[in-house]
Design a protein around this motif. Structure first.
Motif, PDB file in Angstrom:
ATOM      1  N   VAL A  71       0.856  -1.186   0.000  1.00  0.00           N
ATOM      2  CA  VAL A  71       0.000   0.000   0.000  1.00  0.00           C
ATOM      3  C   VAL A  71       0.893   1.237   0.000  1.00  0.00           C
ATOM      4  O   VAL A  71       1.706   1.422   0.908  1.00  0.00           O
ATOM      5  N   ALA A  72       0.759   2.073  -1.031  1.00  0.00           N
ATOM      6  CA  ALA A  72       1.661   3.219  -1.164  1.00  0.00           C
ATOM      7  C   ALA A  72       0.893   4.480  -1.540  1.00  0.00           C
ATOM      8  O   ALA A  72      -0.205   4.414  -2.114  1.00  0.00           O
ATOM      9  N   ASN A  73       1.466   5.637  -1.208  1.00  0.00           N
ATOM     10  CA  ASN A  73       0.966   6.894  -1.753  1.00  0.00           C
ATOM     11  C   ASN A  73       1.392   6.979  -3.212  1.00  0.00           C
ATOM     12  O   ASN A  73       2.285   6.249  -3.660  1.00  0.00           O
ATOM     13  N   HIS A  74       0.737   7.862  -3.965  1.00  0.00           N
ATOM     14  CA  HIS A  74       0.939   7.876  -5.414  1.00  0.00           C
ATOM     15  C   HIS A  74       1.290   9.280  -5.884  1.00  0.00           C
ATOM     16  O   HIS A  74       0.487  10.210  -5.751  1.00  0.00           O
ATOM     17  N   VAL A  75       2.500   9.427  -6.428  1.00  0.00           N
ATOM     18  CA  VAL A  75       2.994  10.714  -6.890  1.00  0.00           C
ATOM     19  C   VAL A  75       3.206  10.743  -8.396  1.00  0.00           C
ATOM     20  O   VAL A  75       2.949  11.750  -9.055  1.00  0.00           O
ATOM     21  N   SER A  76       3.677   9.623  -8.949  1.00  0.00           N
ATOM     22  CA  SER A  76       4.183   9.641 -10.312  1.00  0.00           C
ATOM     23  C   SER A  76       4.006   8.305 -11.012  1.00  0.00           C
ATOM     24  O   SER A  76       3.825   7.259 -10.364  1.00  0.00           O
ATOM     25  N   TRP A  77       4.085   8.338 -12.341  1.00  0.00           N
ATOM     26  CA  TRP A  77       4.146   7.100 -13.122  1.00  0.00           C
ATOM     27  C   TRP A  77       5.428   6.336 -12.838  1.00  0.00           C
ATOM     28  O   TRP A  77       5.547   5.147 -13.170  1.00  0.00           O
ATOM     29  N   GLY A 146      -6.259   6.539  -5.101  1.00  0.00           N
ATOM     30  CA  GLY A 146      -7.051   6.477  -6.318  1.00  0.00           C
ATOM     31  C   GLY A 146      -6.608   7.427  -7.409  1.00  0.00           C
ATOM     32  O   GLY A 146      -7.132   7.412  -8.524  1.00  0.00           O
ATOM     33  N   THR A 147      -5.624   8.277  -7.125  1.00  0.00           N
ATOM     34  CA  THR A 147      -5.092   9.218  -8.095  1.00  0.00           C
ATOM     35  C   THR A 147      -3.737   9.695  -7.588  1.00  0.00           C
ATOM     36  O   THR A 147      -3.349   9.405  -6.455  1.00  0.00           O
ATOM     37  N   THR A 148      -3.007  10.416  -8.417  1.00  0.00           N
ATOM     38  CA  THR A 148      -1.723  10.952  -7.989  1.00  0.00           C
ATOM     39  C   THR A 148      -1.917  12.283  -7.259  1.00  0.00           C
ATOM     40  O   THR A 148      -2.911  12.983  -7.452  1.00  0.00           O
ATOM     41  N   THR A 149      -0.938  12.624  -6.426  1.00  0.00           N
ATOM     42  CA  THR A 149      -0.904  13.921  -5.755  1.00  0.00           C
ATOM     43  C   THR A 149       0.447  14.577  -6.036  1.00  0.00           C
ATOM     44  O   THR A 149       1.321  13.957  -6.651  1.00  0.00           O
ATOM     45  N   ASP A 150       0.616  15.803  -5.571  1.00  0.00           N
ATOM     46  CA  ASP A 150       1.894  16.487  -5.800  1.00  0.00           C
ATOM     47  C   ASP A 150       2.929  16.134  -4.732  1.00  0.00           C
ATOM     48  O   ASP A 150       4.026  16.690  -4.724  1.00  0.00           O
ATOM     49  N   GLY A 151       2.585  15.210  -3.839  1.00  0.00           N
ATOM     50  CA  GLY A 151       3.539  14.761  -2.840  1.00  0.00           C
ATOM     51  C   GLY A 151       3.612  15.595  -1.587  1.00  0.00           C
ATOM     52  O   GLY A 151       4.332  15.245  -0.653  1.00  0.00           O
ATOM     53  N   THR A 152       2.851  16.693  -1.530  1.00  0.00           N
ATOM     54  CA  THR A 152       2.904  17.550  -0.342  1.00  0.00           C
ATOM     55  C   THR A 152       1.920  17.109   0.736  1.00  0.00           C
ATOM     56  O   THR A 152       1.871  17.687   1.811  1.00  0.00           O
ATOM     57  N   GLY A 153       1.148  16.087   0.442  1.00  0.00           N
ATOM     58  CA  GLY A 153       0.211  15.536   1.409  1.00  0.00           C
ATOM     59  C   GLY A 153      -0.229  14.161   0.965  1.00  0.00           C
ATOM     60  O   GLY A 153       0.158  13.688  -0.110  1.00  0.00           O
ATOM     61  N   VAL A 154      -1.024  13.514   1.787  1.00  0.00           N
ATOM     62  CA  VAL A 154      -1.552  12.191   1.464  1.00  0.00           C
ATOM     63  C   VAL A 154      -3.072  12.302   1.442  1.00  0.00           C
ATOM     64  O   VAL A 154      -3.683  12.671   2.446  1.00  0.00           O
ATOM     65  N   ALA A 155      -3.672  12.004   0.293  1.00  0.00           N
ATOM     66  CA  ALA A 155      -5.116  12.114   0.153  1.00  0.00           C
ATOM     67  C   ALA A 155      -5.828  10.990   0.908  1.00  0.00           C
ATOM     68  O   ALA A 155      -5.199  10.039   1.394  1.00  0.00           O
ATOM     69  N   ARG A 156      -7.124  11.115   0.996  1.00  0.00           N
ATOM     70  CA  ARG A 156      -7.934  10.090   1.661  1.00  0.00           C
ATOM     71  C   ARG A 156      -7.753   8.746   0.967  1.00  0.00           C
ATOM     72  O   ARG A 156      -7.663   8.673  -0.249  1.00  0.00           O
ATOM     73  N   TRP A 233      -6.800   3.514   7.705  1.00  0.00           N
ATOM     74  CA  TRP A 233      -6.324   4.547   8.620  1.00  0.00           C
ATOM     75  C   TRP A 233      -4.893   4.261   9.079  1.00  0.00           C
ATOM     76  O   TRP A 233      -4.047   5.164   9.112  1.00  0.00           O
ATOM     77  N   LEU A 234      -4.610   3.003   9.409  1.00  0.00           N
ATOM     78  CA  LEU A 234      -3.271   2.630   9.879  1.00  0.00           C
ATOM     79  C   LEU A 234      -2.212   2.868   8.808  1.00  0.00           C
ATOM     80  O   LEU A 234      -1.153   3.449   9.076  1.00  0.00           O
ATOM     81  N   THR A 235      -2.484   2.397   7.582  1.00  0.00           N
ATOM     82  CA  THR A 235      -1.479   2.537   6.524  1.00  0.00           C
ATOM     83  C   THR A 235      -1.305   4.002   6.124  1.00  0.00           C
ATOM     84  O   THR A 235      -0.175   4.444   5.886  1.00  0.00           O
ATOM     85  N   ARG A 236      -2.394   4.744   6.076  1.00  0.00           N
ATOM     86  CA  ARG A 236      -2.286   6.163   5.726  1.00  0.00           C
ATOM     87  C   ARG A 236      -1.504   6.928   6.790  1.00  0.00           C
ATOM     88  O   ARG A 236      -0.659   7.777   6.472  1.00  0.00           O
ATOM     89  N   ARG A 237      -1.769   6.628   8.059  1.00  0.00           N
ATOM     90  CA  ARG A 237      -1.036   7.292   9.140  1.00  0.00           C
ATOM     91  C   ARG A 237       0.448   6.971   9.058  1.00  0.00           C
ATOM     92  O   ARG A 237       1.305   7.852   9.212  1.00  0.00           O
ATOM     93  N   CYS A 238       0.765   5.711   8.794  1.00  0.00           N
ATOM     94  CA  CYS A 238       2.165   5.295   8.691  1.00  0.00           C
ATOM     95  C   CYS A 238       2.870   6.025   7.555  1.00  0.00           C
ATOM     96  O   CYS A 238       3.989   6.520   7.715  1.00  0.00           O
ATOM     97  N   ILE A 239       2.200   6.117   6.403  1.00  0.00           N
ATOM     98  CA  ILE A 239       2.801   6.774   5.247  1.00  0.00           C
ATOM     99  C   ILE A 239       2.954   8.275   5.488  1.00  0.00           C
ATOM    100  O   ILE A 239       4.003   8.867   5.199  1.00  0.00           O
TER     101      ILE A 239
END
Length: 260
Positions: A71-77, A146-156, A233-239
């Motif tokens: 489970v990862a945050n998403h910034v880029s291709w 579900g989509t990329t972000t600019d990396g300055t935060g972690v979306a829901r 919630w756990l994985t998002r908090r960790c990331i």
């Protein structure tokens, strides 16, 4: 000088994409799991070398074998290649990717799973496919934002695909991804958001002399006893914590607070 270097890298990238395409069409479908994982790691590392992207891994050790939901945050291709360079996995991608020229063939050839964004019915179908892959012993990577972000935060985080790990009894491993330049400063070059085209994003990466993809691996989470909302919630908090972002999201209720 930098323009000539970027042009040379673009030429090497084109050659590597042709190699990826050929491997996806001819080689990957004829290999077993162990061979395919080696192939995926090798090709991912070659692509990152062409783009002068160095991967740095910190945190908990990544397991070498067994089913696992990453489970990862998403910034880029670039995110899937950075992960695949250290631990080969099947990725869940938006359904549009399957129809992209060349890229779609590569994704299909390496067993990506596709999801129709915004469709509750397709989310349920994809969840079942991910669970089946985990039961078969595969590693699967998802980007719950579900989509990329600019990396300055972690979306829901969307929770549907986390249910797949619960259904399959497979552990969950959070990974925080961020990018820096050669000086160690945050870089926006790999960011791929909004109306930005893949070509524009690729051009920015090619124009950057050196990038570092940082993968901060959180502790693995056994799924027994957790709900999918609690896992989200756990994985998002960790990331978020690994990225140094403030996370004010409240845990779901009731929440069995314990070590994870």
């Amino acid at each position: 000088m930098r323009r000539r270097e970027s042009a040379a890298r673009a030429g090497r990238l084109a050659a590597h994409l042709l190699s990826l395409y050929a491997h996806a069409r001819v080689v990957a479908p004829r290999t077993g799991r162990a061979e395919r994982e080696v192939l995926i790691r090798t090709l991912a590392r070659r692509l990152l070398d062409v783009l002068a992207v160095r991967v740095r891994v910190t945190g908990a050790p990544l397991p070498g074998r067994g089913p696992l939901l990453l489970v990862a945050n998403h910034v880029s291709w670039l995110d899937p290649y950075a992960i695949n360079a250290v631990l080969a996995a099947r990725f869940v991608a938006k359904s549009e990717v399957a129809g992209w020229p060349v890229v779609g063939t590569i994704a299909r050839g390496f067993d990506s799973l596709f999801i129709v964004r915004g469709s509750v019915r397709d989310a349920a179908r994809t969840k079942d496919r991910v669970a089946a892959a985990l039961r078969a012993g595969d590693r699967v990577a998802v980007f719950p934002e579900g989509t990329t972000t600019d990396g300055t935060g972690v979306a829901r985080f969307h929770t549907a695909l986390l249910q797949a790990a619960i259904d399959a009894g497979a552990p969950v491993q959070p990974i925080a991804i961020r990018y820096t330049d050669a000086a160690g400063l945050p870089s926006r070059a790999p960011v791929f958001v909004g109306d930005m085209t893949l070509a524009a994003s690729l051009g920015r990466v090619l124009a950057t002399p050196e990038l570092h993809a940082h993968l901060a691996v959180g502790p693995g989470i056994p799924v027994a006893g957790w709900s999918r909302r609690e896992l989200a919630w756990l994985t998002r908090r960790c990331i978020a914590n690994a990225l140094g972002h403030r996370d004010d999201a409240q845990p779901p209720r009731p929440m069995r607070l314990r070590a994870a």
